[in-house]
Design a protein around this motif. Structure first.
Motif, PDB file in Angstrom:
ATOM      1  N   LEU A 242      61.681  37.177  33.221  1.00  0.00           N
ATOM      2  CA  LEU A 242      60.958  38.472  32.895  1.00  0.00           C
ATOM      3  C   LEU A 242      59.911  37.799  31.790  1.00  0.00           C
ATOM      4  O   LEU A 242      58.659  38.045  31.812  1.00  0.00           O
ATOM      5  N   LEU A 243      60.254  37.200  30.679  1.00  0.00           N
ATOM      6  CA  LEU A 243      59.598  36.268  29.725  1.00  0.00           C
ATOM      7  C   LEU A 243      58.541  35.481  30.453  1.00  0.00           C
ATOM      8  O   LEU A 243      57.272  35.296  29.918  1.00  0.00           O
ATOM      9  N   THR A 244      59.086  34.662  31.175  1.00  0.00           N
ATOM     10  CA  THR A 244      58.365  33.496  32.172  1.00  0.00           C
ATOM     11  C   THR A 244      57.156  34.255  32.969  1.00  0.00           C
ATOM     12  O   THR A 244      55.954  33.767  32.597  1.00  0.00           O
ATOM     13  N   TYR A 245      57.362  35.439  33.408  1.00  0.00           N
ATOM     14  CA  TYR A 245      56.264  36.042  34.345  1.00  0.00           C
ATOM     15  C   TYR A 245      55.282  36.820  33.441  1.00  0.00           C
ATOM     16  O   TYR A 245      53.988  36.580  33.805  1.00  0.00           O
ATOM     17  N   ILE A 246      55.629  37.276  32.446  1.00  0.00           N
ATOM     18  CA  ILE A 246      54.693  38.051  31.633  1.00  0.00           C
ATOM     19  C   ILE A 246      54.025  37.144  30.731  1.00  0.00           C
ATOM     20  O   ILE A 246      52.836  37.248  30.813  1.00  0.00           O
ATOM     21  N   MET A 247      54.704  36.059  30.252  1.00  0.00           N
ATOM     22  CA  MET A 247      53.889  35.139  29.476  1.00  0.00           C
ATOM     23  C   MET A 247      52.897  34.491  30.345  1.00  0.00           C
ATOM     24  O   MET A 247      51.716  34.145  29.995  1.00  0.00           O
ATOM     25  N   GLY A 253      45.365  35.536  32.113  1.00  0.00           N
ATOM     26  CA  GLY A 253      44.518  36.550  31.466  1.00  0.00           C
ATOM     27  C   GLY A 253      43.586  37.146  32.693  1.00  0.00           C
ATOM     28  O   GLY A 253      42.496  37.322  32.395  1.00  0.00           O
ATOM     29  N   ILE A 254      44.226  37.129  33.952  1.00  0.00           N
ATOM     30  CA  ILE A 254      43.535  37.913  35.066  1.00  0.00           C
ATOM     31  C   ILE A 254      44.215  39.040  35.507  1.00  0.00           C
ATOM     32  O   ILE A 254      45.442  38.886  35.947  1.00  0.00           O
ATOM     33  N   VAL A 255      43.569  40.315  34.984  1.00  0.00           N
ATOM     34  CA  VAL A 255      44.124  41.759  35.135  1.00  0.00           C
ATOM     35  C   VAL A 255      44.486  41.779  36.758  1.00  0.00           C
ATOM     36  O   VAL A 255      45.637  42.392  36.893  1.00  0.00           O
ATOM     37  N   TRP A 256      43.801  41.420  37.611  1.00  0.00           N
ATOM     38  CA  TRP A 256      44.133  41.726  38.989  1.00  0.00           C
ATOM     39  C   TRP A 256      45.439  41.183  39.541  1.00  0.00           C
ATOM     40  O   TRP A 256      45.766  41.355  40.491  1.00  0.00           O
ATOM     41  N   VAL A 257      45.875  39.950  38.753  1.00  0.00           N
ATOM     42  CA  VAL A 257      46.992  39.254  39.239  1.00  0.00           C
ATOM     43  C   VAL A 257      48.175  39.776  38.922  1.00  0.00           C
ATOM     44  O   VAL A 257      49.359  39.821  39.336  1.00  0.00           O
ATOM     45  N   LEU A 293      50.307  29.957  40.081  1.00  0.00           N
ATOM     46  CA  LEU A 293      49.801  29.853  38.237  1.00  0.00           C
ATOM     47  C   LEU A 293      49.059  28.633  38.499  1.00  0.00           C
ATOM     48  O   LEU A 293      47.660  28.732  37.884  1.00  0.00           O
ATOM     49  N   ASP A 294      49.222  27.794  39.113  1.00  0.00           N
ATOM     50  CA  ASP A 294      48.492  26.499  39.013  1.00  0.00           C
ATOM     51  C   ASP A 294      47.148  26.522  39.951  1.00  0.00           C
ATOM     52  O   ASP A 294      46.131  26.272  39.279  1.00  0.00           O
ATOM     53  N   ILE A 295      47.134  27.198  40.873  1.00  0.00           N
ATOM     54  CA  ILE A 295      45.994  27.584  41.719  1.00  0.00           C
ATOM     55  C   ILE A 295      45.162  28.517  40.990  1.00  0.00           C
ATOM     56  O   ILE A 295      43.804  28.244  40.747  1.00  0.00           O
ATOM     57  N   PHE A 296      45.569  29.375  40.359  1.00  0.00           N
ATOM     58  CA  PHE A 296      44.798  30.396  39.758  1.00  0.00           C
ATOM     59  C   PHE A 296      44.037  29.782  38.516  1.00  0.00           C
ATOM     60  O   PHE A 296      42.909  29.967  38.000  1.00  0.00           O
ATOM     61  N   LEU A 297      45.072  29.030  37.666  1.00  0.00           N
ATOM     62  CA  LEU A 297      44.279  28.314  36.546  1.00  0.00           C
ATOM     63  C   LEU A 297      43.132  27.534  37.042  1.00  0.00           C
ATOM     64  O   LEU A 297      42.029  27.230  36.137  1.00  0.00           O
ATOM     65  N   ILE A 298      43.106  26.951  38.189  1.00  0.00           N
ATOM     66  CA  ILE A 298      42.095  25.946  38.532  1.00  0.00           C
ATOM     67  C   ILE A 298      40.859  26.441  39.158  1.00  0.00           C
ATOM     68  O   ILE A 298      40.031  26.330  38.934  1.00  0.00           O
ATOM     69  N   VAL A 299      41.223  27.634  39.861  1.00  0.00           N
ATOM     70  CA  VAL A 299      39.893  28.414  40.672  1.00  0.00           C
ATOM     71  C   VAL A 299      39.415  29.342  39.834  1.00  0.00           C
ATOM     72  O   VAL A 299      38.219  29.866  40.319  1.00  0.00           O
TER      73      VAL A 299
END
Length: 300
Positions: A242-247, A253-257, A293-299
């Motif tokens: 849970l800590l991993t997913y929440i953090m 920082g993308i609300v819709w994710v 997570l990788d993809i969202f950070l890039i795009v």
């Protein structure tokens, strides 16, 4: 660039050559390859690339893409050596928890198995060394980390906190390598992401120990399930999951994710308790979230 293309071609063709020269060893190595664990490290190197992409625009240059492909190939060969040395040390535990492993089933003898692993490690270091110092020291450091984790005389996997810290550091070194290969300066690697990789992400990955509890207990490997029992260990892993997913969601920082993170974390936790337990499905969700997570950070 021609040198990188030639080296990458050789790295791809090498398994075909080995299949012709050493058919038994190659067949067994391929059948027993821990692909999900390799993808864990590929995703972490991708995380390093994603973080570097926020500070530099050079990460998609053709030469860097080729170098990253070479890094993944080198990781794959190094992973074979890690698997082989781990299995050689874990024969007694595998007789209980993993009876289909090649050494336990008698499909291959120790000498043949070790020879195949050493050959793959040499290939990994050659690929990395010919690609540059960053890749060489990255692959060498990761390989050394797994060696002291699995093998005597240190065999640090027997020491609970140090064992997981070492795996966390290996994960961090992989992210560092991706960051550097993408043009980033490792000195500028964000501290919050260092904490994320070493602590919650690495501790959440303790789910890989759940299926080996009986064998680890008999051979003195102090994993969370051995120390606390399966049920308590699952709840500890749930906390870090849970800590991993929440953090991860907050750092992204993308609300819709957030709803997607919530659904994946729920499925991940359900699979931890689902009986009969099958870590392959947990790995599928875990890797989906990590690559996502990788993809969202890039795009984004």
């Amino acid at each position: 660039m021609p040198e990188q293309i030639l080296l990458l071609s050789a790295a791809i063709v090498l398994p075909v050559f080995l299949r012709l020269v050493f058919p038994l060893q190659t067949k067994i190595i391929v059948a027993d390859f821990r692909f999900a664990r390799l993808l864990h490290y590929v995703a972490l190197s991708g995380l390093g690339i994603a973080l570097a992409s926020r500070a530099t625009s050079v990460w998609m240059e053709p030469l860097r893409v080729l170098n990253y492909a070479l890094f993944v190939m080198a990781l794959g060969y190094a992973a074979v050596f890690a698997v082989v040395t781990n299995d050689l040390e874990d024969i007694e535990a595998d007789r209980i928890s993993n009876r289909k492993r090649p050494l336990v089933s008698g499909a291959i003898n120790r000498h043949q198995y070790l020879s195949a692993g050493v050959l793959c490690q040499i290939a990994a270091l050659l690929i990395a060394g010919l690609s540059g110092p960053v890749m060489f020291w990255g692959i060498a450091g990761i390989s050394l980390g797994y060696w002291v984790y699995s093998c005597k005389p240190l065999r640090l996997k027997r020491i609970p906190l140090i064992a997981k810290l070492l795996i966390g550091l290996n994960s961090l070194f992989t992210a560092f390598a991706g960051f550097a290969l993408a043009g980033g300066n490792i000195a500028h690697f964000p501290w919050i992401w260092i904490f994320y990789i070493v602590v919650p992400l690495s501790l959440a990955a303790n789910f890989v120990d759940l299926k080996d509890t009986e064998g680890d207990g008999i051979t003195g490997v102090k994993t969370l399930p051995v120390m606390f029992g399966l049920q308590k260990a699952r709840w500890i892993i749930v906390f870090f999951t849970l800590l991993t997913y929440i953090m991860g969601g907050l750092l992204l920082g993308i609300v819709w994710v957030y709803p997607l993170m919530f659904l994946l974390s729920g499925l991940h936790i359900w699979l931890l308790f689902r009986q009969p337990y099958d870590e392959r499905w947990v790995f599928l969700v875990y890797l989906t979230a990590l690559f996502g997570l990788d993809i969202f950070l890039i795009v984004c």
